[in-house]
Design a protein around this motif. Structure first.
Motif, PDB file in Angstrom:
ATOM      1  N   LYS A  33      39.723  33.401  76.090  1.00 55.26           N
ATOM      2  CA  LYS A  33      39.443  34.766  75.624  1.00 55.26           C
ATOM      3  C   LYS A  33      38.886  34.723  74.204  1.00 55.26           C
ATOM      4  O   LYS A  33      37.866  35.373  73.907  1.00 55.26           O
ATOM      5  N   PHE A  36      35.210  33.277  74.230  1.00 54.27           N
ATOM      6  CA  PHE A  36      34.127  34.170  74.622  1.00 54.27           C
ATOM      7  C   PHE A  36      33.951  35.314  73.622  1.00 54.27           C
ATOM      8  O   PHE A  36      32.840  35.833  73.472  1.00 54.27           O
ATOM      9  N   GLY A  40      30.632  34.417  72.106  1.00 47.20           N
ATOM     10  CA  GLY A  40      29.838  35.162  73.072  1.00 47.20           C
ATOM     11  C   GLY A  40      28.485  35.609  72.546  1.00 47.20           C
ATOM     12  O   GLY A  40      27.480  35.547  73.267  1.00 47.20           O
ATOM     13  N   LEU A 265      27.299  29.062  79.800  1.00 48.05           N
ATOM     14  CA  LEU A 265      28.718  29.306  80.055  1.00 48.05           C
ATOM     15  C   LEU A 265      29.513  28.004  80.110  1.00 48.05           C
ATOM     16  O   LEU A 265      30.689  27.972  79.721  1.00 48.05           O
ATOM     17  N   VAL A 268      31.895  26.084  77.479  1.00 44.22           N
ATOM     18  CA  VAL A 268      33.342  26.233  77.299  1.00 44.22           C
ATOM     19  C   VAL A 268      34.046  24.883  77.440  1.00 44.22           C
ATOM     20  O   VAL A 268      35.149  24.686  76.905  1.00 44.22           O
TER      21      VAL A 268
END
Length: 317
Positions: A33, A36, A40, A265, A268
């Motif tokens: 969390k 991102f 992000g 993505l 991560v």
């Protein structure tokens, strides 16, 4: 269910790898969390400009590329440079977010921090990490140039082939050594609130007599991350005939968009090397300074004192 990991304790090679993976699995919701939220924006920028750049390459390959080849990379335009910029800032954000999370986890007594707490640390360390990466890049380029000089000397006396092998050896060997040592630089910087040169010096003190152990940790973690990356990226390369891995031509627009999103993505995964570096740091500090042992002894003493005070009753007259 296993208890939350105690970071400051001595570990061997296998325990560092296992505890790093366990830490990520135990904290994946709050950790990802935070990832991102703080990364992000840079990921979105990277996705947008990657799509624009690859679409531009597709258009170029559908036309005549000969006019563009004369100008080198300039034909890629601002999209190429924006991809580099957002990729660089995304790396900084990943380093800062991951290590700030671990630092706060330690301070909160092995409890996950919230986003507001991470933000306080993130905005404090972001520019310090950026400056440090920039300075290390300059030092790295200077070091590569110095290491390359013996190869140039051998080119003049023994020919280009031997000189090339000597140059490669003289560059790769020192780089492998220093990259392994500097694995601990950013954990030291954030866990101890240290400056660049303090952290740089402490890397060498902590890693003394532990270089091969650290190299093994870095190598295994890199293999895990790269193998997972290939598992995700390979299907897109196969679907496009391999061209999307190098020059994205003869592929559909939808495939380019999906590929750019997925590749961004999957960044991560870089959380794992940062967590591994932090756990390696705590392990080496514990071996050198035994701070975690003293903290646990003090905690036991405080708990015993609190129990004694609670059991005492005032005298009655």
């Amino acid at each position: 269910m296993k208890p939350n990991i105690e970071l400051r304790q001595s570990r061997n090679f296998g325990e560092i790898i296992n505890d790093s993976i366990l830490f990520v699995t135990q904290n994946w919701k709050p950790l990802f969390k935070a990832f991102f939220i703080f990364c992000g924006f840079f990921m979105a920028g990277n996705i947008i400009f990657s799509i624009l750049m690859q679409l531009k390459i597709v258009a170029i390959h559908k036309n005549d590329l000969s006019d563009y080849r004369r100008s080198g990379l300039s034909f890629l335009g601002i999209e190429y440079w924006m991809v580099l910029l957002f990729s660089f800032l995304n790396i900084i954000s990943i380093i800062t977010t991951s290590l700030c999370y671990v630092a706060l986890y330690k301070e909160k007594g092995n409890q996950p921090p919230n986003v507001a707490e991470i933000w306080v640390y993130f905005k404090y360390y972001f520019w310090r990490v950026t400056y440090s990466v920039f300075m290390l890049g300059i030092l790295l380029m200077f070091a590569i140039f110095i290491c390359f000089l013996p190869g140039l000397f051998f080119v003049t006396i023994a020919g280009s082939m031997i000189g090339g092998f000597v140059s490669l050896f003289c560059v790769l060997l020192p780089m492998a050594y220093f990259v392994t040592v500097l694995t601990l630089l950013f954990p030291i910087m954030i866990m101890e609130n240290g400056g660049l040169w303090y952290s740089f010096g402490k890397c060498f003190r902590l890693i003394k007599s532990r270089w091969w152990n650290t190299f093994g940790v870095v190598f295994v973690t890199a293999i895990v991350v790269y193998a997972t990356y290939l598992l995700v990226a390979l299907p897109f390369g196969v679907a496009s005939g391999g061209s999307i891995q190098f020059l994205a031509y003869n592929v559909t627009t939808y495939l380019i968009v999906i590929y750019s999103i997925v590749i961004s993505l999957i960044q991560v995964l870089n959380v794992l090397p940062m967590v591994t570096a932090a756990i390696t740091y705590f392990s080496y500090v514990e071996e050198k300074e035994s701070l975690g042992l003293w903290e646990r002894i003090n905690a036991l003493g405080e708990a015993a004192a609190a129990t004694t005070n609670a059991d005492e009753t005032p005298d009655e007259y």
